[in-house]
Motif scaffolding. Sequence first.
Motif, PDB file in Angstrom:
ATOM      1  N   ARG A 134       0.834  -1.206   0.000  1.00  0.00           N
ATOM      2  CA  ARG A 134       0.000   0.000   0.000  1.00  0.00           C
ATOM      3  C   ARG A 134       0.870   1.257   0.000  1.00  0.00           C
ATOM      4  NH1 ARG A 134      -3.084  -0.066   5.012  1.00  0.00           N
ATOM      5  NH2 ARG A 134      -4.636  -1.454   4.077  1.00  0.00           N
ATOM      6  N   SER A 148       1.572   0.631  -4.261  1.00  0.00           N
ATOM      7  CA  SER A 148       0.548  -0.061  -5.045  1.00  0.00           C
ATOM      8  C   SER A 148       1.060  -1.272  -5.816  1.00  0.00           C
ATOM      9  CB  SER A 148      -0.198   0.893  -5.997  1.00  0.00           C
ATOM     10  OG  SER A 148       0.535   1.124  -7.177  1.00  0.00           O
ATOM     11  N   THR A 150      -6.170  -3.210  -9.804  1.00  0.00           N
ATOM     12  CA  THR A 150      -7.140  -2.368  -9.080  1.00  0.00           C
ATOM     13  C   THR A 150      -8.242  -3.217  -8.456  1.00  0.00           C
ATOM     14  OG1 THR A 150      -6.725  -0.547 -10.620  1.00  0.00           O
ATOM     15  CG2 THR A 150      -8.743  -0.432  -9.305  1.00  0.00           C
TER      16      THR A 150
END
Length: 292
Positions: free
Chosen positions: A41, A59, A131
């Motif tokens: 993250r 990410s 995503t």
Amino acid sequence: MKPILRKVDSGNNSFSIREDIYPFLYNHWHYHPEIELTFVRKGTGVRLVGDSMAPFEDSDLILLGSNLPHMWRSDSIYFKNIPTLNIEAIAIHFREDFWGNAFMQLPELRLIKEMLDLAKRGLKITGATKTTVIDAMEKNLHVTGSKRIEFLLGILDVISRSGEYELLATPGFNKTYDLTTTDKINLIYTYTFNNFKNNISIKEAAEAASLSPNSFCRYFKTRTLKTYWQFLLEIRIGYACKLLIENQKSVSQICYECGFNNLSNFNRQFKSLLKITPLQYAKSYTVHVLHL
């Protein structure tokens, strides 16, 4: 040191999913029988998967197969005890047979099984699939009971059907890598990460692993399928890529900070490895690099 066999605690559940907020990621060359899906993250550093080395950043989403040696090496700034700086990640660990041997033989799961076989080389998940999977992982932190298994199966199904992933380790890595005879590789990696900005000789690197120079070269090539100089070059170029993206220094400054002795050699080696110049690389990230 041998690559560390890390034991994953699943508690009273069939598989583990956890949120990690630490000063830095677990930075040891290790492996485990569980398949691992890690979403970074927040955080930056260098990721080693088998014989693959590349920077990691916010990410990133990585799927690692069973017993695939790997290491997450956070950038040096994370080791300076800065209270406001930390790494955030979500990690799922599960054994391929945790739902029973017969389950993965079902014809409906053929794509998932094939994808998990590919994951023995490591997969970097990309595109819209990344995503979707990240969103599911965030939600899975808060579900209980059979919903946990439903979420995991859904994640694997999405990855297997999309094809939006990059293979990391080379095809030959698992055929030659022996977990029982890699007693010095972690010493070599640690020494190199700590010293790649300086001039490094084979003699010095060999001494860090208590090997003669000739034995060191043979050992490293056998264990990683590449020469030590190639490995060192990849680390330096990987660090240069990170600095180019950050756009805080000129190309000449980056050259010397990464351990190169002159600018022309840096440009030549960079283009040889990545097929583009440092400036072209920076522009591909729509970043304006300071001119010389």
